[in-house]
Design a protein around this motif. Structure first.
Motif, PDB file in Angstrom:
ATOM      1  N   ASP A 180     -17.369 -40.114  11.422  1.00 28.68           N
ATOM      2  CA  ASP A 180     -18.592 -39.410  11.828  1.00 28.68           C
ATOM      3  C   ASP A 180     -18.500 -38.962  13.290  1.00 28.68           C
ATOM      4  N   THR A 233     -16.093 -36.065  13.548  1.00 28.37           N
ATOM      5  CA  THR A 233     -16.718 -34.847  13.018  1.00 28.37           C
ATOM      6  C   THR A 233     -17.681 -34.259  14.044  1.00 28.37           C
ATOM      7  N   ALA A 234     -18.476 -35.121  14.673  1.00 27.21           N
ATOM      8  CA  ALA A 234     -19.418 -34.653  15.700  1.00 27.21           C
ATOM      9  C   ALA A 234     -18.663 -34.048  16.887  1.00 27.21           C
ATOM     10  N   LEU A 254     -15.691 -32.699  16.840  1.00 30.69           N
ATOM     11  CA  LEU A 254     -15.102 -31.443  16.397  1.00 30.69           C
ATOM     12  C   LEU A 254     -16.143 -30.320  16.400  1.00 30.69           C
ATOM     13  N   LYS A 255     -17.346 -30.625  15.946  1.00 31.40           N
ATOM     14  CA  LYS A 255     -18.410 -29.623  15.966  1.00 31.40           C
ATOM     15  C   LYS A 255     -18.749 -29.234  17.399  1.00 31.40           C
ATOM     16  N   ASP A 256     -18.811 -30.225  18.292  1.00 32.19           N
ATOM     17  CA  ASP A 256     -19.092 -29.944  19.702  1.00 32.19           C
ATOM     18  C   ASP A 256     -18.007 -29.054  20.310  1.00 32.19           C
ATOM     19  N   GLU A 299     -16.037 -26.977  18.724  1.00 32.63           N
ATOM     20  CA  GLU A 299     -16.151 -25.634  18.164  1.00 32.63           C
ATOM     21  C   GLU A 299     -17.286 -24.867  18.831  1.00 32.63           C
ATOM     22  N   ALA A 300     -18.396 -25.544  19.103  1.00 33.36           N
ATOM     23  CA  ALA A 300     -19.519 -24.890  19.776  1.00 33.36           C
ATOM     24  C   ALA A 300     -19.121 -24.462  21.184  1.00 33.36           C
ATOM     25  N   GLU A 305     -16.865 -21.447  20.982  1.00 30.11           N
ATOM     26  CA  GLU A 305     -17.624 -20.227  20.706  1.00 30.11           C
ATOM     27  C   GLU A 305     -18.336 -19.733  21.967  1.00 30.11           C
TER      28      GLU A 305
END
Length: 157
Positions: free
Chosen positions: A52, A55-56, A58-60, A62-63, A66
């Protein structure tokens, strides 16, 4: 007869000892199995928490990626535009001298087109199509650039 009775009592005692040892070993085995199951549950919980967390992260990431990419597509600061314009003006001034020195009469192709492209909004297709030919030369490629003294240097000297 007493010897048989004595042997019977001894065997009975020995039988009780063996049963007690068996019970103790069974209890140890149950405790060991319970401990292994608890340890397995604990490792599973730790693994899920790590998954978890990853995953968090990785999302951070990616944000952030971007946002950085979006920032790269925004118009540069006016000072940067001014400096870039001055740079290209000095390059254009130096072209005839370099052509004489190198003996070539080639002019930079598409330089005016590049200036127009540089300040347009980026589209997803532009992000993928970016080529090194669309970019101005890097600092590492121009090792010895003669610079005119800046106004500050004139004031000092």
């Amino acid at each position: 007869m007493t010897s048989y009775l004595y042997q019977e009592v001894e065997l009975s005692k020995r039988h009780e000892e063996i049963l007690d040892q068996r019970t103790a070993l069974l209890q140890q085995m149950e405790n060991l199995i319970e401990g292994q199951q608890k340890e397995k549950k604990n490792r599973t919980a730790v693994s899920e928490a790590a998954h978890d967390r990853n995953t968090a992260l990785l999302k951070d990431l990616e944000a952030v990626e971007e946002r950085l990419h979006a920032r790269a597509c925004i118009l540069p600061h006016p000072n940067v535009v001014s400096i870039e314009t001055q740079y290209w003006a000095s390059v254009e001034e130096q072209i005839p001298q370099w052509e004489q020195f190198l003996g070539k009469a080639q002019s930079p192709q598409g330089r005016n087109q590049r200036a127009g492209k540089r300040f347009q909004k980026c589209t997803p297709q532009d992000k993928q199509k970016t080529k090194s030919s669309d970019l101005p030369p890097s600092r590492s490629s121009s090792k010895s650039v003669s610079r005119s003294p800046t106004p500050r240097a004139k004031l000092r000297g």
